[in-house]
Design a protein around this motif. Sequence first.
Motif, mmCIF file in Angstrom:
data_model
loop_
_atom_site.group_PDB
_atom_site.id
_atom_site.type_symbol
_atom_site.label_atom_id
_atom_site.label_comp_id
_atom_site.label_asym_id
_atom_site.label_seq_id
_atom_site.Cartn_x
_atom_site.Cartn_y
_atom_site.Cartn_z
ATOM 1 N N PHE A 91 14.015 -6.404 -3.875
ATOM 2 C CA PHE A 91 12.597 -6.734 -4.074
ATOM 3 C C PHE A 91 12.104 -6.268 -5.432
ATOM 4 O O PHE A 91 12.543 -5.233 -5.938
ATOM 5 N N ASP A 92 11.156 -7.018 -5.963
ATOM 6 C CA ASP A 92 10.430 -6.518 -7.120
ATOM 7 C C ASP A 92 9.326 -5.620 -6.573
ATOM 8 O O ASP A 92 8.380 -6.116 -5.950
ATOM 9 N N PRO A 93 9.446 -4.300 -6.790
ATOM 10 C CA PRO A 93 8.493 -3.369 -6.176
ATOM 11 C C PRO A 93 7.084 -3.535 -6.738
ATOM 12 O O PRO A 93 6.137 -2.981 -6.200
ATOM 13 N N ARG A 94 6.958 -4.300 -7.803
ATOM 14 C CA ARG A 94 5.629 -4.465 -8.397
ATOM 15 C C ARG A 94 4.891 -5.646 -7.790
ATOM 16 O O ARG A 94 3.678 -5.736 -7.858
ATOM 17 N N THR A 95 5.628 -6.566 -7.155
ATOM 18 C CA THR A 95 4.974 -7.736 -6.544
ATOM 19 C C THR A 95 5.195 -7.804 -5.027
ATOM 20 O O THR A 95 4.491 -8.519 -4.331
ATOM 21 N N GLY A 96 6.207 -7.102 -4.555
ATOM 22 C CA GLY A 96 6.533 -7.167 -3.126
ATOM 23 C C GLY A 96 7.361 -8.392 -2.772
ATOM 24 O O GLY A 96 7.659 -8.633 -1.599
ATOM 25 N N GLN A 97 7.737 -9.171 -3.766
ATOM 26 C CA GLN A 97 8.487 -10.412 -3.511
ATOM 27 C C GLN A 97 9.988 -10.206 -3.749
ATOM 28 O O GLN A 97 10.382 -9.419 -4.604
ATOM 29 N N PRO A 98 10.814 -10.954 -3.010
ATOM 30 C CA PRO A 98 12.250 -10.921 -3.291
ATOM 31 C C PRO A 98 12.510 -11.480 -4.692
ATOM 32 O O PRO A 98 11.805 -12.395 -5.128
ATOM 33 N N VAL A 99 13.496 -10.928 -5.361
ATOM 34 C CA VAL A 99 13.806 -11.362 -6.727
ATOM 35 C C VAL A 99 14.347 -12.800 -6.708
ATOM 36 O O VAL A 99 15.114 -13.174 -5.831
ATOM 37 N N GLU A 100 13.921 -13.582 -7.679
ATOM 38 C CA GLU A 100 14.419 -14.962 -7.809
ATOM 39 C C GLU A 100 15.138 -15.138 -9.138
ATOM 40 O O GLU A 100 14.925 -14.368 -10.075
ATOM 41 N N GLU A 105 0.835 -1.220 0.000
ATOM 42 C CA GLU A 105 0.000 0.000 0.000
ATOM 43 C C GLU A 105 0.863 1.261 0.000
ATOM 44 O O GLU A 105 0.464 2.296 -0.507
ATOM 45 N N SER A 106 2.041 1.142 0.623
ATOM 46 C CA SER A 106 2.904 2.323 0.766
ATOM 47 C C SER A 106 4.044 2.325 -0.249
ATOM 48 O O SER A 106 4.921 3.185 -0.189
ATOM 49 N N VAL A 107 4.081 1.351 -1.147
ATOM 50 C CA VAL A 107 5.180 1.250 -2.109
ATOM 51 C C VAL A 107 4.746 1.814 -3.466
ATOM 52 O O VAL A 107 3.621 1.582 -3.902
ATOM 53 N N GLY A 108 5.653 2.520 -4.096
ATOM 54 C CA GLY A 108 5.382 3.050 -5.436
ATOM 55 C C GLY A 108 6.042 4.408 -5.584
ATOM 56 O O GLY A 108 5.735 5.332 -4.818
ATOM 57 N N TYR A 109 6.946 4.528 -6.531
ATOM 58 C CA TYR A 109 7.695 5.782 -6.644
ATOM 59 C C TYR A 109 6.810 6.958 -7.034
ATOM 60 O O TYR A 109 7.153 8.120 -6.808
ATOM 61 N N GLY A 110 5.631 6.662 -7.589
ATOM 62 C CA GLY A 110 4.681 7.720 -7.928
ATOM 63 C C GLY A 110 4.140 8.421 -6.684
ATOM 64 O O GLY A 110 3.523 9.486 -6.777
ATOM 65 N N LYS A 111 4.392 7.854 -5.522
ATOM 66 C CA LYS A 111 3.916 8.468 -4.269
ATOM 67 C C LYS A 111 4.883 9.536 -3.763
ATOM 68 O O LYS A 111 4.639 10.161 -2.742
ATOM 69 N N VAL A 112 6.001 9.694 -4.481
ATOM 70 C CA VAL A 112 7.026 10.662 -4.067
ATOM 71 C C VAL A 112 7.130 11.764 -5.109
ATOM 72 O O VAL A 112 7.185 11.488 -6.304
#
Length: 341
Positions: A262-271, A144-151
Amino acid sequence: MQLNRFALMMILVIAPLSSWATEQAPPLTATLHAMGGIPINISAWDLDEETFEAATEKITSRLEFLEAMMSTYRPESEISQINNGEKLESYPEELLDVLRRALDVSTRTDGAFDITVKPLVKLWKSSTKAGHLPTETEITDAMESVGYGKVNVTDEGVLELSQPGVMLDLGGIAKGYFADEAVLILRKAGATKCLVDCGGDISAYNDLDGEHGAIPFRVGVKNPLDKESILAVLELGYGAVVTSGNYERYYEIGGTRYCHIFDPRTGQPVENMLSVTLVASNGLYADAFATAVFVMGPEAAREFVEERSWLEAVIISGDGQGDPEVFVSSGLADKIEFVGK
Ligand code: AMP
Ligand code: MG
């Protein structure tokens, strides 16, 4: 800042000094332990000892100044105040400048690089402490708080966050910037050739017409599956080489390692990515783009780099079980030598 935690991979090391034996004169060298103890290796040519010493002192205080502004490990830093939801009376221009450039990289990587990942970093840290994976709901809440568009950085020099709970983390970009700043100090002191290795993020300057200019730097790329061994050596004329990797820093939960990127689009650590070593014109961009390219995954990462003449990379991918795939961008083909397994 506790850069051993704050940021980064140290998978780049300067190749053995033997490569310098061919130089007419060896460089002056120093190792600083600023920023929470991370070693910062400095080499410079064409400076007398007194000037070099004065320059390294300047670098130490400059890095301390930047750390005091940008570290999330310093409760009184501007970044920490922002992350606590405080409105600052004024925002240091230098901080705004780094934030603007971070947002620029976000736009240019379609959000793969995103300094608002801090809530995910916090979540995975506390989950690691608790010894269990974050739940779907916890990830959704953090997202909910992630996204560079929020800055937003306004033209008037104000930092605006679109909602409470947005937090910033410069761990993917700051060390590259610090390396650039140290190089700048050495250049101002008169070095015609210098290299700063900020815990694995390397920025270098080389006046190609200078006395030592014809001889490139040699930078080792570590094997991400065996960090004691060097896989390849890259030639660097000037500019920056930065590596993002999955193994120096990670979260370990239930015996499984999870990547700290992290992949900021999924919230998951990159694999499925092991390391991205990125060559670019300066440390700040090399650092941020290395993190971004790491997030993209092998296929998209290769395409992204090949489509951009100003980026070169060594991309090592795989799940860590089978043989890794090593991709070298076309511009590096004649500048890389594989030396290990
Ligand atoms: P680096 O080692 O330069 O790739 O930076 C990794 C650090 O950047 C992590 O430890 C986080 O603090 C932060 N980070 C994680 N994922 C991202 C991302 N997608 N974009 C920007 N910063 C990130
Ligand atoms: Mg980075």
